[in-house]
Scaffold this motif. Structure first.
Motif, mmCIF file in Angstrom:
data_model
loop_
_atom_site.group_PDB
_atom_site.id
_atom_site.type_symbol
_atom_site.label_atom_id
_atom_site.label_comp_id
_atom_site.label_asym_id
_atom_site.label_seq_id
_atom_site.Cartn_x
_atom_site.Cartn_y
_atom_site.Cartn_z
ATOM 1 N N ARG A 1 9.791 3.782 135.955
ATOM 2 C CA ARG A 1 11.148 4.145 136.312
ATOM 3 C C ARG A 1 12.382 3.189 135.878
ATOM 4 N N LEU A 2 12.073 1.808 136.036
ATOM 5 C CA LEU A 2 13.191 0.888 136.030
ATOM 6 C C LEU A 2 13.204 0.582 134.424
ATOM 7 N N ALA A 3 11.757 0.727 133.796
ATOM 8 C CA ALA A 3 11.883 0.399 132.415
ATOM 9 C C ALA A 3 12.566 1.424 131.528
ATOM 10 N N THR A 4 12.464 2.584 132.077
ATOM 11 C CA THR A 4 13.313 3.825 131.425
ATOM 12 C C THR A 4 14.734 3.484 131.590
ATOM 13 N N SER B 1 13.413 -1.575 129.034
ATOM 14 C CA SER B 1 12.801 -2.749 128.890
ATOM 15 C C SER B 1 11.370 -2.718 128.587
ATOM 16 N N THR B 2 11.155 -3.277 127.552
ATOM 17 C CA THR B 2 9.674 -3.480 127.110
ATOM 18 C C THR B 2 8.937 -4.136 127.943
ATOM 19 N N THR B 3 9.371 -5.314 128.557
ATOM 20 C CA THR B 3 8.620 -6.238 129.633
ATOM 21 C C THR B 3 8.068 -5.497 130.931
ATOM 22 N N LEU B 4 8.933 -4.598 131.168
ATOM 23 C CA LEU B 4 8.433 -3.874 132.425
ATOM 24 C C LEU B 4 7.523 -2.855 132.112
#
Length: 535
Positions: free
Chosen positions: A301-304, A308-311
């Motif tokens: 959810r946070l990556a979206t 963020s690729t890292t997440l």
């Protein structure tokens, strides 16, 4: 002067603690070696900080950096790596003690076993009854207060923040809880707190931009980061894997947001280190399936939200830990360039985990993705990537007789698998296939190691004929006198091969056709004549 810099009662208390905790009869060799190192003058650069924290260097088979906290003798460190008290720590202690009191009298007392009375048992908590009244938030508040106090006293030192980790970290963990698991968790949070502080300090000075060290201060800062990161990993490795009391599990649950925050705040500043810190915590500390599943969903959810690729890559790591390989590989496929090293890591884990079923399942899906990884990587990184994949699969093939699949892998990854493929074919004595591979790759005799070419020629001169023919034409088509000379050298090698095969008629026909085709290249014909190739 050490006599005035150190509290005498504190030094006497430290000596008593040593005698109580370390029996002379059991640790005689270590104690006597420490005494000898001190007596021989092998302790130097001794510094007293705040009357109780001692630093110094000790020469043994190497030079060791040693620290010692007189207020808590168990808080010592030495670069020799010994887990228990080592001779170098004792050498530093004897050096300091001998400047104030009599080392000889101390040793006599130690040998006789004089000890201070033990503390009452009622005052000591047993490991089975952890006191977890303090929350993680309270620990963090204590760390912040200690940091503020320390900074106020040391900020103007020329070497600040150098020695931050070596001086401050022991103070943060000095009064840690007695229960072993809670103590380790407290130590883990101390490392996490300091890392966050160090990263913030580095960002303020622009040291998070991947630049080379521009100053000694920056170099010292990076050493502090590495030191605390090592403490983080070591603490996690020591954390117990057995069932823990509910109160400890509560503290572990409270720890999750702090570890996630490290990834969110510093994942871009120091991606490799922070990613490793985060994923190691989720492998060794947060081991419950429900925790991992919830964290994975949170990261996705946070990556979206943050793009963020890292997440997302961290979420894939959690998916692998949960055994959800399909989901993990689907995430990797979106970012093959960034995921390539992690793909290799997981392949190696599964190959060495003595679980061939898990490896086979992973590989059945993963091999279909190789083309995406290879095409996404820069050209110079493709061959190393393929070589690592080949190395790991070769090990698996050797154990499970999967050589046909191994060759299919090498063929699919050609030309980046060329070296490994050639060696494989040679081991199988498939020399014709070796030559076909070179021809397929548009190689000539000029592109092949002369020793290797000679080996092929010795096996069968007919094998190398097409390689020599192709080399001749490449240099003839270059159309300059220097290349014509090289072409003539390969013509001579060709003639020798035809002669050994007793096929000189074919050689003569070939040479006549070549000369006819190049009739207008007068310089080439002159070089052929100089080379005495004409009858």
């Amino acid at each position: 002067m050490l006599q005035t810099a150190i509290s005498k009662p504190l030094l006497q208390k430290a000596a008593a603690d040593l005698q109580r905790e370390w029996s002379f009869s059991l640790f005689q060799h270590v104690i006597q070696k420490g005494r000898e190192l001190s007596r021989q003058g092998l302790v130097y650069n001794v510094t007293v900080i705040d009357s109780d924290f001692i630093e110094g260097k000790v020469i043994d088979t190497a030079i060791h950096d040693v620290t010692l906290d007189l207020s808590d003798i168990s808080l010592h460190s030495c670069t020799c790596g010994a887990e228990d008290l080592c001779p170098h720590v004792l050498a530093l202690f004897f050096y300091v003690y001998g400047n104030v009191f009599d080392n000889g009298e101390l040793l006599r007392q130690w040998k006789q076993g004089k000890k201070k009375p033990n503390r009452k048992a009622a005052s000591v908590q047993t490991p089975s009854e952890p006191n977890t009244a303090e929350s993680v938030a309270q620990w963090r508040k204590q760390f912040a207060d200690l940091l503020d106090e320390w900074s106020a006293r040391h900020r103007r030192r020329n070497d600040w923040p150098y020695r931050l980790s070596h001086q401050l970290f022991p103070r943060l963990v000095k009064n840690s809880p007695k229960h072993s698991a809670v103590r380790l968790l407290h130590r883990f949070h101390a490392a996490l707190f300091l890392l966050d502080h160090l990263f913030e300090y580095g960002r303020e000075r622009g040291w998070d931009r991947g630049l080379l060290f521009g100053s000694y201060e920056q170099f010292s800062w990076q050493q502090d980061v590495d030191y605390i990161a090592d403490e983080w990993f070591e603490t996690l490795e020591r954390f117990p894997s057995e069932l823990l009391p509910p109160s400890v599990e509560t503290h572990i649950e409270q720890t999750i947001p702090y570890v996630r925050e490290l990834l969110l705040r510093w994942g871009k500043a120091s991606p490799s280190l922070v990613y490793s810190l985060y994923t190691t915590a989720w492998e060794l500390l947060f081991t419950k399936e429900a925790q991992r599943r919830q964290e994975k969903e949170t990261l996705i959810r946070l990556a979206t939200e943050k793009q963020s690729t890292t997440l997302l890559l961290a979420a894939a790591h959690l998916a692998f830990l949960l055994g959800e390989d399909d989901e993990a590989l689907a995430i990797y496929r979106q970012y093959p360039k960034e995921a390539a090293p992690f793909f290799i890591d997981w392949m190696e884990r599964f190959a060495s985990s003595h679980s061939p079923e898990r490896f086979a399942s992973f590989w059945a899906k993963g091999k279909q993705e190789l083309a995406f990884y290879i095409s996404a990587l820069p050209e110079m990184e493709r061959s190393p990537f393929v070589n690592e994949i080949g190395r790991l699969y070769e090990s698996y093939a050797r154990q499970h007789n999967k050589w046909d699949d191994y060759e299919k892998l090498l063929a699919a990854c050609f030309p980046y698998s060329a070296n490994r493929y050639v060696h494989w074919l040679l081991d199988q004595r498939r020399y014709h296939d070796v030559v076909d591979l070179y021809l397929w790759g548009d190689a000539t005799a000029h592109d092949i190691d002369p020793t290797f070419l000679a080996m092929l020629q010795k096996q069968n001169p007919a094998l190398v004929l097409p390689l020599y023919h192709r080399a001749v034409m490449r240099f003839v088509e270059a159309k300059n006198r220097a290349s014509y000379r090289v072409a003539v050298q390969y013509l001579k090698k060709l003639r020798a091969c035809y002669r050994s095969l007793k096929r000189m008629n074919e050689w003569q026909m070939y040479l006549e056709q070549l000369l006819a085709k190049t009739a207008r290249m007068r310089a080439f014909h002159e070089e052929v004549e100089k080379g005495k190739l004409l009858l």
